[in-house]
Write a protein that holds these residues in place. Sequence first.
Motif, PDB file in Angstrom:
ATOM      1  N   CYS A 170      -5.144   6.600   9.770  1.00 21.10           N
ATOM      2  CA  CYS A 170      -5.019   6.982  11.175  1.00 21.10           C
ATOM      3  C   CYS A 170      -4.112   8.198  11.278  1.00 21.10           C
ATOM      4  O   CYS A 170      -3.536   8.643  10.289  1.00 21.10           O
ATOM      5  CB  CYS A 170      -4.479   5.820  12.012  1.00 21.10           C
ATOM      6  SG  CYS A 170      -2.766   5.368  11.671  1.00 21.10           S
ATOM      7  N   LYS A 171      -3.984   8.734  12.479  1.00 17.04           N
ATOM      8  CA  LYS A 171      -3.101   9.874  12.704  1.00 17.04           C
ATOM      9  C   LYS A 171      -1.662   9.366  12.839  1.00 17.04           C
ATOM     10  O   LYS A 171      -1.424   8.260  13.325  1.00 17.04           O
ATOM     11  CB  LYS A 171      -3.487  10.620  13.981  1.00 17.04           C
ATOM     12  CG  LYS A 171      -4.861  11.237  13.925  1.00 17.04           C
ATOM     13  CD  LYS A 171      -5.170  11.995  15.187  1.00 17.04           C
ATOM     14  CE  LYS A 171      -5.334  10.997  16.324  1.00 17.04           C
ATOM     15  NZ  LYS A 171      -5.771  11.582  17.573  1.00 17.04           N
ATOM     16  N   LEU A 172      -0.725  10.198  12.432  1.00 20.66           N
ATOM     17  CA  LEU A 172       0.688   9.867  12.585  1.00 20.66           C
ATOM     18  C   LEU A 172       1.009   9.589  14.052  1.00 20.66           C
ATOM     19  O   LEU A 172       1.753   8.667  14.367  1.00 20.66           O
ATOM     20  CB  LEU A 172       1.553  11.003  12.038  1.00 20.66           C
ATOM     21  CG  LEU A 172       3.048  10.830  12.045  1.00 20.66           C
ATOM     22  CD1 LEU A 172       3.469   9.603  11.253  1.00 20.66           C
ATOM     23  CD2 LEU A 172       3.724  12.055  11.474  1.00 20.66           C
ATOM     24  N   SER A 173       0.407  10.343  14.937  1.00 24.47           N
ATOM     25  CA  SER A 173       0.662  10.164  16.370  1.00 24.47           C
ATOM     26  C   SER A 173       0.189   8.798  16.876  1.00 24.47           C
ATOM     27  O   SER A 173       0.691   8.309  17.885  1.00 24.47           O
ATOM     28  CB  SER A 173      -0.001  11.275  17.182  1.00 24.47           C
ATOM     29  OG  SER A 173      -1.397  11.256  16.998  1.00 24.47           O
ATOM     30  N   ARG A 223       0.821  -1.217   0.000  1.00 31.37           N
ATOM     31  CA  ARG A 223       0.000   0.000   0.000  1.00 31.37           C
ATOM     32  C   ARG A 223       0.855   1.268   0.000  1.00 31.37           C
ATOM     33  O   ARG A 223       0.435   2.287  -0.526  1.00 31.37           O
ATOM     34  CB  ARG A 223      -0.916   0.046   1.227  1.00 31.37           C
ATOM     35  CG  ARG A 223      -2.125  -0.831   1.144  1.00 31.37           C
ATOM     36  CD  ARG A 223      -3.009  -0.564   2.339  1.00 31.37           C
ATOM     37  NE  ARG A 223      -4.095  -1.507   2.429  1.00 31.37           N
ATOM     38  CZ  ARG A 223      -5.035  -1.462   3.347  1.00 31.37           C
ATOM     39  NH1 ARG A 223      -5.012  -0.515   4.277  1.00 31.37           N
ATOM     40  NH2 ARG A 223      -5.990  -2.354   3.371  1.00 31.37           N
ATOM     41  N   ILE A 224       2.033   1.192   0.611  1.00 28.83           N
ATOM     42  CA  ILE A 224       2.891   2.386   0.652  1.00 28.83           C
ATOM     43  C   ILE A 224       3.938   2.370  -0.454  1.00 28.83           C
ATOM     44  O   ILE A 224       4.855   3.174  -0.461  1.00 28.83           O
ATOM     45  CB  ILE A 224       3.546   2.585   2.042  1.00 28.83           C
ATOM     46  CG1 ILE A 224       4.523   1.463   2.385  1.00 28.83           C
ATOM     47  CG2 ILE A 224       2.485   2.739   3.121  1.00 28.83           C
ATOM     48  CD1 ILE A 224       5.389   1.752   3.592  1.00 28.83           C
ATOM     49  N   GLY A 225       3.783   1.444  -1.387  1.00 30.69           N
ATOM     50  CA  GLY A 225       4.656   1.425  -2.552  1.00 30.69           C
ATOM     51  C   GLY A 225       6.010   0.793  -2.339  1.00 30.69           C
ATOM     52  O   GLY A 225       6.975   1.114  -3.032  1.00 30.69           O
ATOM     53  N   LYS A 232      15.236   1.365   9.465  1.00 31.80           N
ATOM     54  CA  LYS A 232      14.585   2.357  10.317  1.00 31.80           C
ATOM     55  C   LYS A 232      13.604   3.140   9.458  1.00 31.80           C
ATOM     56  O   LYS A 232      13.902   3.460   8.307  1.00 31.80           O
ATOM     57  CB  LYS A 232      15.610   3.302  10.924  1.00 31.80           C
ATOM     58  CG  LYS A 232      16.530   2.614  11.888  1.00 31.80           C
ATOM     59  CD  LYS A 232      17.493   3.592  12.498  1.00 31.80           C
ATOM     60  CE  LYS A 232      18.436   2.851  13.441  1.00 31.80           C
ATOM     61  NZ  LYS A 232      19.404   3.753  14.035  1.00 31.80           N
ATOM     62  N   LEU A 233      12.451   3.426  10.010  1.00 35.30           N
ATOM     63  CA  LEU A 233      11.445   4.180   9.280  1.00 35.30           C
ATOM     64  C   LEU A 233      11.675   5.669   9.474  1.00 35.30           C
ATOM     65  O   LEU A 233      11.905   6.125  10.582  1.00 35.30           O
ATOM     66  CB  LEU A 233      10.046   3.808   9.779  1.00 35.30           C
ATOM     67  CG  LEU A 233       9.646   2.348   9.580  1.00 35.30           C
ATOM     68  CD1 LEU A 233       8.320   2.072  10.272  1.00 35.30           C
ATOM     69  CD2 LEU A 233       9.555   2.009   8.110  1.00 35.30           C
ATOM     70  N   ASN A 234      11.597   6.427   8.387  1.00 32.03           N
ATOM     71  CA  ASN A 234      11.715   7.876   8.504  1.00 32.03           C
ATOM     72  C   ASN A 234      10.318   8.497   8.596  1.00 32.03           C
ATOM     73  O   ASN A 234       9.307   7.803   8.467  1.00 32.03           O
ATOM     74  CB  ASN A 234      12.549   8.465   7.361  1.00 32.03           C
ATOM     75  CG  ASN A 234      11.906   8.290   6.008  1.00 32.03           C
ATOM     76  OD1 ASN A 234      10.700   8.408   5.840  1.00 32.03           O
ATOM     77  ND2 ASN A 234      12.736   8.005   5.009  1.00 32.03           N
ATOM     78  N   ILE A 235      10.243   9.785   8.797  1.00 33.45           N
ATOM     79  CA  ILE A 235       8.970  10.459   9.013  1.00 33.45           C
ATOM     80  C   ILE A 235       8.068  10.357   7.787  1.00 33.45           C
ATOM     81  O   ILE A 235       6.846  10.250   7.901  1.00 33.45           O
ATOM     82  CB  ILE A 235       9.186  11.933   9.445  1.00 33.45           C
ATOM     83  CG1 ILE A 235       7.896  12.543   9.966  1.00 33.45           C
ATOM     84  CG2 ILE A 235       9.767  12.756   8.310  1.00 33.45           C
ATOM     85  CD1 ILE A 235       7.452  12.000  11.282  1.00 33.45           C
ATOM     86  N   TYR A 236       8.634  10.357   6.594  1.00 32.48           N
ATOM     87  CA  TYR A 236       7.837  10.250   5.368  1.00 32.48           C
ATOM     88  C   TYR A 236       7.214   8.856   5.245  1.00 32.48           C
ATOM     89  O   TYR A 236       6.065   8.718   4.829  1.00 32.48           O
ATOM     90  CB  TYR A 236       8.705  10.569   4.150  1.00 32.48           C
ATOM     91  CG  TYR A 236       9.298  11.950   4.219  1.00 32.48           C
ATOM     92  CD1 TYR A 236       8.500  13.091   4.073  1.00 32.48           C
ATOM     93  CD2 TYR A 236      10.652  12.126   4.480  1.00 32.48           C
ATOM     94  CE1 TYR A 236       9.041  14.363   4.172  1.00 32.48           C
ATOM     95  CE2 TYR A 236      11.197  13.401   4.571  1.00 32.48           C
ATOM     96  CZ  TYR A 236      10.382  14.506   4.419  1.00 32.48           C
ATOM     97  OH  TYR A 236      10.912  15.765   4.517  1.00 32.48           O
ATOM     98  N   ASN A 283       4.441   8.620   7.752  1.00 29.03           N
ATOM     99  CA  ASN A 283       3.278   9.343   7.252  1.00 29.03           C
ATOM    100  C   ASN A 283       2.532   8.514   6.212  1.00 29.03           C
ATOM    101  O   ASN A 283       1.291   8.463   6.220  1.00 29.03           O
ATOM    102  CB  ASN A 283       3.698  10.689   6.670  1.00 29.03           C
ATOM    103  CG  ASN A 283       2.513  11.544   6.351  1.00 29.03           C
ATOM    104  OD1 ASN A 283       1.705  11.850   7.216  1.00 29.03           O
ATOM    105  ND2 ASN A 283       2.391  11.944   5.090  1.00 29.03           N
ATOM    106  N   SER A 284       3.256   7.838   5.332  1.00 27.91           N
ATOM    107  CA  SER A 284       2.632   6.971   4.330  1.00 27.91           C
ATOM    108  C   SER A 284       1.877   5.826   4.992  1.00 27.91           C
ATOM    109  O   SER A 284       0.782   5.454   4.562  1.00 27.91           O
ATOM    110  CB  SER A 284       3.684   6.395   3.379  1.00 27.91           C
ATOM    111  OG  SER A 284       4.276   7.404   2.620  1.00 27.91           O
ATOM    112  N   ILE A 285       2.449   5.276   6.046  1.00 23.66           N
ATOM    113  CA  ILE A 285       1.791   4.193   6.784  1.00 23.66           C
ATOM    114  C   ILE A 285       0.510   4.712   7.440  1.00 23.66           C
ATOM    115  O   ILE A 285      -0.533   4.061   7.380  1.00 23.66           O
ATOM    116  CB  ILE A 285       2.751   3.581   7.828  1.00 23.66           C
ATOM    117  CG1 ILE A 285       3.883   2.846   7.109  1.00 23.66           C
ATOM    118  CG2 ILE A 285       2.014   2.666   8.785  1.00 23.66           C
ATOM    119  CD1 ILE A 285       5.025   2.435   8.007  1.00 23.66           C
TER     120      ILE A 285
END
Length: 75
Positions: free
Chosen positions: A50-53, A14-16, A35-39, A42-44
């Motif tokens: 859902c909210k990023l938080s 789903r997030i490519g 490691k996941l970055n902020i982008y 956000n895609s997840i």
Amino acid sequence: MNKKKVTASELSLRIGRNSDFISHSLSRSDSNKQKLNIYQLNSIAQALDCKLSDLLPSPYLDYDEVKFNWRLNKD
């Protein structure tokens, strides 16, 4: 992911990303863990509607836990 009934493979697609991206990112035993970055987070969040938080610990990580994880990833 469990509440949304989405598998790690489906979420990765789903997030490519390739189908094992999420499972590798969440693996604690994999020495090549990504490691996941902020982008990516956000895609997840968008893919899960859902909210990023919602993807972050609440209210925060305990200092000792952050220090412990840093030591594990330092090598």
